[in-house]
Design a protein around this motif. Sequence first.
Motif, PDB file in Angstrom:
ATOM      1  N   ILE A   8       0.938  -0.813   0.301  1.00 29.57           N
ATOM      2  CA  ILE A   8      -0.071  -0.062   0.219  1.00 29.57           C
ATOM      3  C   ILE A   8       0.971   1.183  -0.360  1.00 29.57           C
ATOM      4  O   ILE A   8       1.440   1.521   1.016  1.00 29.57           O
ATOM      5  N   VAL A   9       0.661   2.088  -0.864  1.00 28.53           N
ATOM      6  CA  VAL A   9       1.521   2.977  -0.743  1.00 28.53           C
ATOM      7  C   VAL A   9       0.260   4.413  -0.653  1.00 28.53           C
ATOM      8  O   VAL A   9      -0.094   4.725  -1.060  1.00 28.53           O
ATOM      9  N   GLY A  10       1.137   4.677   1.054  1.00 27.47           N
ATOM     10  CA  GLY A  10       0.457   6.371   1.611  1.00 27.47           C
ATOM     11  C   GLY A  10      -0.287   5.501   3.055  1.00 27.47           C
ATOM     12  O   GLY A  10      -1.026   4.644   2.929  1.00 27.47           O
ATOM     13  N   GLY A  12      -2.338   7.325   5.059  1.00 36.88           N
ATOM     14  CA  GLY A  12      -2.775   8.704   5.251  1.00 36.88           C
ATOM     15  C   GLY A  12      -3.941   7.491   5.848  1.00 36.88           C
ATOM     16  O   GLY A  12      -4.748   5.990   5.489  1.00 36.88           O
ATOM     17  N   ILE A  13      -4.795   7.990   6.204  1.00 41.07           N
ATOM     18  CA  ILE A  13      -6.252   7.281   6.506  1.00 41.07           C
ATOM     19  C   ILE A  13      -6.455   5.681   6.062  1.00 41.07           C
ATOM     20  O   ILE A  13      -7.286   5.257   6.447  1.00 41.07           O
ATOM     21  N   ILE A  14      -6.626   6.567   4.329  1.00 44.14           N
ATOM     22  CA  ILE A  14      -7.416   5.763   3.711  1.00 44.14           C
ATOM     23  C   ILE A  14      -6.340   4.112   3.289  1.00 44.14           C
ATOM     24  O   ILE A  14      -7.095   3.426   3.657  1.00 44.14           O
ATOM     25  N   GLY A  15      -5.164   4.747   2.521  1.00 43.35           N
ATOM     26  CA  GLY A  15      -3.841   3.435   3.359  1.00 43.35           C
ATOM     27  C   GLY A  15      -4.027   2.281   4.449  1.00 43.35           C
ATOM     28  O   GLY A  15      -4.437   1.615   4.574  1.00 43.35           O
ATOM     29  N   CYS A  16      -4.078   3.071   5.353  1.00 39.70           N
ATOM     30  CA  CYS A  16      -4.242   2.547   6.950  1.00 39.70           C
ATOM     31  C   CYS A  16      -4.930   1.617   7.297  1.00 39.70           C
ATOM     32  O   CYS A  16      -5.673   0.422   7.288  1.00 39.70           O
ATOM     33  N   VAL A 232       0.176  11.530  -9.477  1.00 39.59           N
ATOM     34  CA  VAL A 232       1.879  11.596  -9.633  1.00 39.59           C
ATOM     35  C   VAL A 232       2.254   9.755  -9.815  1.00 39.59           C
ATOM     36  O   VAL A 232       3.144   9.056 -10.351  1.00 39.59           O
ATOM     37  N   ILE A 233       1.393   8.935  -8.462  1.00 39.05           N
ATOM     38  CA  ILE A 233       1.849   7.446  -8.468  1.00 39.05           C
ATOM     39  C   ILE A 233       1.138   6.846  -9.685  1.00 39.05           C
ATOM     40  O   ILE A 233       1.382   5.735 -10.458  1.00 39.05           O
ATOM     41  N   ASN A 234       0.006   7.669 -10.188  1.00 41.60           N
ATOM     42  CA  ASN A 234      -0.843   6.878 -11.446  1.00 41.60           C
ATOM     43  C   ASN A 234       0.207   7.363 -12.323  1.00 41.60           C
ATOM     44  O   ASN A 234      -0.052   6.051 -13.430  1.00 41.60           O
ATOM     45  N   VAL A 343      -3.822  25.072   5.696  1.00 41.62           N
ATOM     46  CA  VAL A 343      -3.185  24.786   4.973  1.00 41.62           C
ATOM     47  C   VAL A 343      -3.402  23.214   4.331  1.00 41.62           C
ATOM     48  O   VAL A 343      -2.061  22.999   4.365  1.00 41.62           O
ATOM     49  N   ASP A 344      -3.756  22.556   2.910  1.00 42.24           N
ATOM     50  CA  ASP A 344      -3.641  21.391   2.911  1.00 42.24           C
ATOM     51  C   ASP A 344      -4.153  21.093   1.267  1.00 42.24           C
ATOM     52  O   ASP A 344      -4.681  22.409   0.899  1.00 42.24           O
ATOM     53  N   LEU A 345      -3.948  19.810   1.051  1.00 41.68           N
ATOM     54  CA  LEU A 345      -4.188  19.588  -0.486  1.00 41.68           C
ATOM     55  C   LEU A 345      -5.302  18.415  -0.479  1.00 41.68           C
ATOM     56  O   LEU A 345      -5.519  17.553   0.984  1.00 41.68           O
ATOM     57  N   SER A 371     -11.336  13.756  -3.663  1.00 38.09           N
ATOM     58  CA  SER A 371     -12.226  15.545  -2.520  1.00 38.09           C
ATOM     59  C   SER A 371     -12.587  16.263  -1.740  1.00 38.09           C
ATOM     60  O   SER A 371     -13.841  16.907  -1.674  1.00 38.09           O
ATOM     61  N   GLY A 372     -11.435  15.942  -0.302  1.00 36.96           N
ATOM     62  CA  GLY A 372     -11.688  16.605   0.250  1.00 36.96           C
ATOM     63  C   GLY A 372     -13.153  16.598   1.217  1.00 36.96           C
ATOM     64  O   GLY A 372     -13.419  16.842   2.310  1.00 36.96           O
ATOM     65  N   HIS A 373     -14.001  15.069   0.811  1.00 35.16           N
ATOM     66  CA  HIS A 373     -14.589  14.387   1.857  1.00 35.16           C
ATOM     67  C   HIS A 373     -14.636  12.961   2.513  1.00 35.16           C
ATOM     68  O   HIS A 373     -15.711  12.588   2.401  1.00 35.16           O
TER      69      HIS A 373
END
Length: 435
Positions: A8-10, A12-16, A232-234, A343-345, A371-373
């Motif tokens: 798993i690359v990443g 964050g909450i989704i990767g974990c 970037v990974i895609n 500030v973040d992306l 998408s921020g959600h």
Amino acid sequence: MKHPDVIIVGAGIIGCTTAFELAKRGQKTPTIDKVYDAGAGSTINSCAIVRAHYSTYDGVALAYEGFKYWADWEDYLGAADERGLARFINCGTILLKTEGHNWRRVRELYRELGVEHEDWDIEMLKKKMPIYSTGKFWPTSRPEDGDTFFKEATEELPGAIYTPGSGYVSDPQLATHNVMRATEKVGGEFLFNAEVVEIRRDGNTVSGVTLADGTKIDAPVVVNAAGPHSFVINRMAGVEQGMNIKTRALRHEAHHTPSPEGFDFEADGMHTSDGDNGIYFRPETGNSILVGSEDPECDDQEWIENPDEFDREVTEAQWRAQVYRLAKRIPDLPIPKQARGIVDLYDVSDDWLAIYDRSGLDGFYMAVGTSGHEFKNAPPVGYLMSELIDRVENGQDHDHDPVRYNAVYTGFELNVGCYSRKREINPDSSFSVNG
Ligand SMILES: Cc1cc2nc3c(=O)[nH]c(=O)nc-3n(C[C@H](O)[C@H](O)[C@H](O)COP(=O)(O)OP(=O)(O)OC[C@H]3O[C@@H](n4cnc5c(N)ncnc54)[C@H](O)[C@@H]3O)c2cc1C
């Protein structure tokens, strides 16, 4: 880890959450991140609001399923964390009935799916939240627009829809760390300060990743959970061409203000979505308010070419726009002297709905375009991804026969096909952070 099943690359909450569900199914999963800790990418700055108002059936269904995980956090994890557990603050959500929101559709979906809610008229809204102005301020404008922005409201809103089951998570990074510890308990491993620089393939099948220090890790399955770096990974994997819906990184700010004098917003405030002013806001520690943007058309969008380089300072103009908009809804709001915020992306897809899918490269999957959600949805998304990977690796042709399964808590039948990279732009989307 020798011979991993899924990289798993990443982290964050989704990767974990994806790693957690796969590890529970007995998969050997190294999760790799270039930063120093779980949840230290964009998740760290999430407002972590947990609400159910989405514009599509699938969006409401997944978010409502998510409520149950957050309410059941300790049991879901089944593991301790030396840093303690993140808390779900169940403050409730007020969705104001504004022109900026398709609240009628949301109400229909709540009724159809059985999401607990109350339909408030204006008197009830005044009673529950006496500090709010109940004026109509549509269309959203900016302070730079002068009179248009500052003019008094002449009409009242029709009311609000209240959902008692919603709220926010006290600390999104801690929540991610909690999931990492839970994953480790069931055999998952994590590698930090390790940047993936190559996705390797053998013909049309993924074969592993290469790290910046030259280390090669092989596995038959790789998942892109790289958040705002997803494109970037895609591109590394060479799968972007085969996607009808793609992702980009969008810079976003959220700001802090104190509560109005005499009102304890931290204790008595509710998460509120205000489509007229193009903002959402929620209680924050220190009796303050956290206000974010719902992406109104009058605000410029700042797309970022290189997610490693963007301005992390709050801008005066956006701070002013959001804080002044909040002051229209809360007339007694003290305007702070100094701009403060984060500030973040966002990792935004073309229709602001996530992509949870396989790719054109066999064995390469993606959980991107959040998408921020999608902080709130991450626990059920972990389950969704594990179900998808399991079924596709066992031969299901997901592109033609989409994976469907029954959600763990609500039992809703979820159709993973609606998150396909090959879908047409979904016209029901709000094309904003509201999903
Ligand atoms: C300001 C803000 C407010 C938000 N508010 C809410 C909200 O209220 N409610 C809600 O539900 N959602 C909200 N969101 C959205 C939510 O936070 C995101 O959808 C979610 O956190 C995304 O998680 P992720 O794991 O995909 O991304 P990330 O947390 O960014 O994780 C991706 C990881 O991939 C790593 N990575 C990238 N490239 C590489 C590489 N080459 N090699 C190794 N590792 C790599 C990064 O270091 C990063 O740690 C908000 C987002 C932001 C920015």
